[in-house]
Scaffold this motif. Structure first.
Motif, mmCIF file in Angstrom:
data_model
loop_
_atom_site.group_PDB
_atom_site.id
_atom_site.type_symbol
_atom_site.label_atom_id
_atom_site.label_comp_id
_atom_site.label_asym_id
_atom_site.label_seq_id
_atom_site.Cartn_x
_atom_site.Cartn_y
_atom_site.Cartn_z
ATOM 1 N N LEU A 1 55.765 46.595 24.875
ATOM 2 C CA LEU A 1 55.999 47.907 24.695
ATOM 3 C C LEU A 1 55.659 48.639 26.020
ATOM 4 C CD1 LEU A 1 55.979 48.988 20.951
ATOM 5 C CD2 LEU A 1 57.966 48.424 22.327
ATOM 6 N N THR A 2 54.285 48.387 26.378
ATOM 7 C CA THR A 2 53.561 49.019 27.584
ATOM 8 C C THR A 2 54.338 48.652 28.649
ATOM 9 O OG1 THR A 2 51.605 49.381 26.380
ATOM 10 C CG2 THR A 2 51.387 49.120 28.960
ATOM 11 N N ASP A 3 54.635 47.139 28.841
ATOM 12 C CA ASP A 3 55.396 46.634 30.066
ATOM 13 C C ASP A 3 56.671 47.214 30.180
ATOM 14 O OD1 ASP A 3 53.220 44.938 30.191
ATOM 15 O OD2 ASP A 3 54.199 43.079 29.652
ATOM 16 N N ALA B 1 66.331 44.772 21.624
ATOM 17 C CA ALA B 1 65.055 44.824 22.034
ATOM 18 C C ALA B 1 64.808 46.045 23.058
ATOM 19 C CB ALA B 1 64.477 43.494 22.888
ATOM 20 N N LEU B 2 65.634 46.352 23.898
ATOM 21 C CA LEU B 2 65.426 47.320 24.890
ATOM 22 C C LEU B 2 65.538 48.786 23.971
ATOM 23 C CD1 LEU B 2 67.276 45.775 27.721
ATOM 24 C CD2 LEU B 2 64.924 45.821 27.321
ATOM 25 N N ALA B 3 66.460 48.815 23.181
ATOM 26 C CA ALA B 3 66.906 49.789 22.418
ATOM 27 C C ALA B 3 65.541 50.315 21.488
ATOM 28 C CB ALA B 3 68.076 49.840 21.564
ATOM 29 N N ILE C 1 59.431 42.409 26.523
ATOM 30 C CA ILE C 1 60.060 42.946 24.976
ATOM 31 C C ILE C 1 61.233 41.991 24.671
ATOM 32 C CG2 ILE C 1 61.447 44.672 25.758
ATOM 33 C CD1 ILE C 1 59.134 44.487 22.394
ATOM 34 N N ILE C 2 61.874 41.581 25.326
ATOM 35 C CA ILE C 2 62.993 40.428 25.201
ATOM 36 C C ILE C 2 62.230 39.222 24.401
ATOM 37 C CG2 ILE C 2 65.050 39.397 25.722
ATOM 38 C CD1 ILE C 2 65.552 41.706 28.016
#
Length: 370
Positions: free
Chosen positions: A244-246, A188-190, A255-256
């Motif tokens: 994505l904004t967060d 998710a982070l990638a 996002i996770i």
């Protein structure tokens, strides 16, 4: 200026981490379930174990590609996609989604070596015919999101200057190679970091979601399938874009959470699709009893992933002569498995409406229209 994340300390709430691990186990279980079903069916038929698996893997790949495209506003229904796959008459959206299938497949094939070159190859497969997108090349101009085409003023997001893109991608690739993070959280982070870098003129969202599947395959979470995670994200695109904004504002848990929810949704919907296709296949087998190894019998599993065919296409995928390909189609048409879409004597196309119906039902469950 995107964050530098290659060696960043990532702190995740223990409850969220447990949910992410549950989602990963469920993805792996789904992959194993479909693989086991395919192998059991192949064993019963006396065929190679990949014979039945290939259509299921292909149809899940196509549904994931369609959902990933739909997030970007590119919509195409199952019938249009099936026609585009055999170069029959289809609209531009169907052609774009078909290219996304190729890009997704390319990314998964390169999962053993996730690199900038692999991402460039996926982007080239996605937008190879779109010169404006500079397919397979990093952008050399400034882009922005959420404003008019003339100025970035009032834009909702302005990615980094193109001069910073190569080093940002190097940092991302180093992050992707880490082994100290929960898999789904890392994925998710990638993905969010890739979207923040925005390395291409166009196609960033779709290419960024190919990275998701390459990482899942690389980590061994999936072995044979492309789990339709984008279909899960498509159910709540507002939440996805807000996440994505967060992320860009320094809040990583949103996002996770989106990827966890999307994974469970994808598996539920994917299981229902596989069940629908299994029912279709069983019903076909009961309606048609050709001799073992005939072209008609060999064509049945292929129709699950490619429900539109021509005589030339059947000839190519079954390896039989043109006359035998026509006989196979006649048999399937007589059994009501195939239906002719036009009456032209040349360039005739047949579709398998049962499969189209199952794929459209999948799309309806995720709110996609085509």
């Amino acid at each position: 200026m995107p964050a530098i994340i290659a060696e960043a300390r990532v702190v995740i709430d223990t409850g969220l981490q447990a949910e992410a691990e549950d989602a990963v186990r469920e993805i792996t279980r789904f992959d194993a379930e479909v693989t086991a079903f395919a192998e059991r069916r192949a064993e019963g038929d006396g065929d190679d174990s990949t014979t039945e698996l290939a259509p299921l893997a292909s149809v899940l790949l196509r549904t994931e590609s369609a959902s990933s495209s739909e997030i970007e506003g590119v919509t195409a229904g199952a019938r249009a996609l099936a026609l585009a796959a055999i170069d029959a008459k289809a609209g531009p959206n169907a052609q774009l989604v078909t290219a996304n299938v190729a890009a997704m497949q390319r990314a998964v094939e390169l999962a053993d070596d996730i690199s900038i070159d692999a991402l460039l190859a996926a982007h080239r497969a996605l937008l190879g015919s779109q010169a404006y997108a500079a397919p397979g090349r990093l952008r050399d101009q400034q882009v922005w999101i959420g404003s008019n085409a003339l100025s970035p003023h009032t834009a909702s997001f302005v990615p980094p200057h193109p001069s910073r893109v190569p080093s940002a991608l190097d940092d991302l690739m180093a992050f992707v190679q880490r082994v100290d993070l929960p898999v789904l959280a890392q994925v998710a982070l990638a993905h969010a970091q890739f979207q923040t870098i925005h390395p291409f003129n166009d196609g960033n969202g779709r290419t960024g979601r190919t990275l998701v599947h390459a990482m899942l395959r690389h980590a061994g979470v999936t072995r044979t399938l492309t789990v339709p995670v984008s279909a899960g994200l498509l159910t709540d695109t507002t939440g996805y874009f807000q996440a994505l904004t967060d992320y860009r504002e320094g809040y990583i848990e949103t996002i996770i959470q989106q990827f966890i929810i999307a994974s469970f949704r994808a598996i539920d919907n994917g299981r229902e699709l596989v069940d629908d296709l299994e029912r279709v296949y069983v019903a076909w087998s009961e309606r048609l009893t050709p001799r073992r190894g005939s072209a008609a019998q060999r064509l049945l599993p292929h129709l699950l992933s490619q429900p539109a065919v021509t005589v030339a296409h059947v000839e190519a995928v079954t390896g039989v002569a043109l006359s035998a390909a026509q006989r196979a189609i006649d048999q399937l048409e007589g059994a009501g498995i195939l239906v002719r879409t036009n009456e032209n004597r040349r360039n005739r196309v047949w579709i398998a409406p049962d499969v189209i119906e199952a794929l459209d039902a999948f799309a309806e469950r995720v709110g996609r229209r085509g």
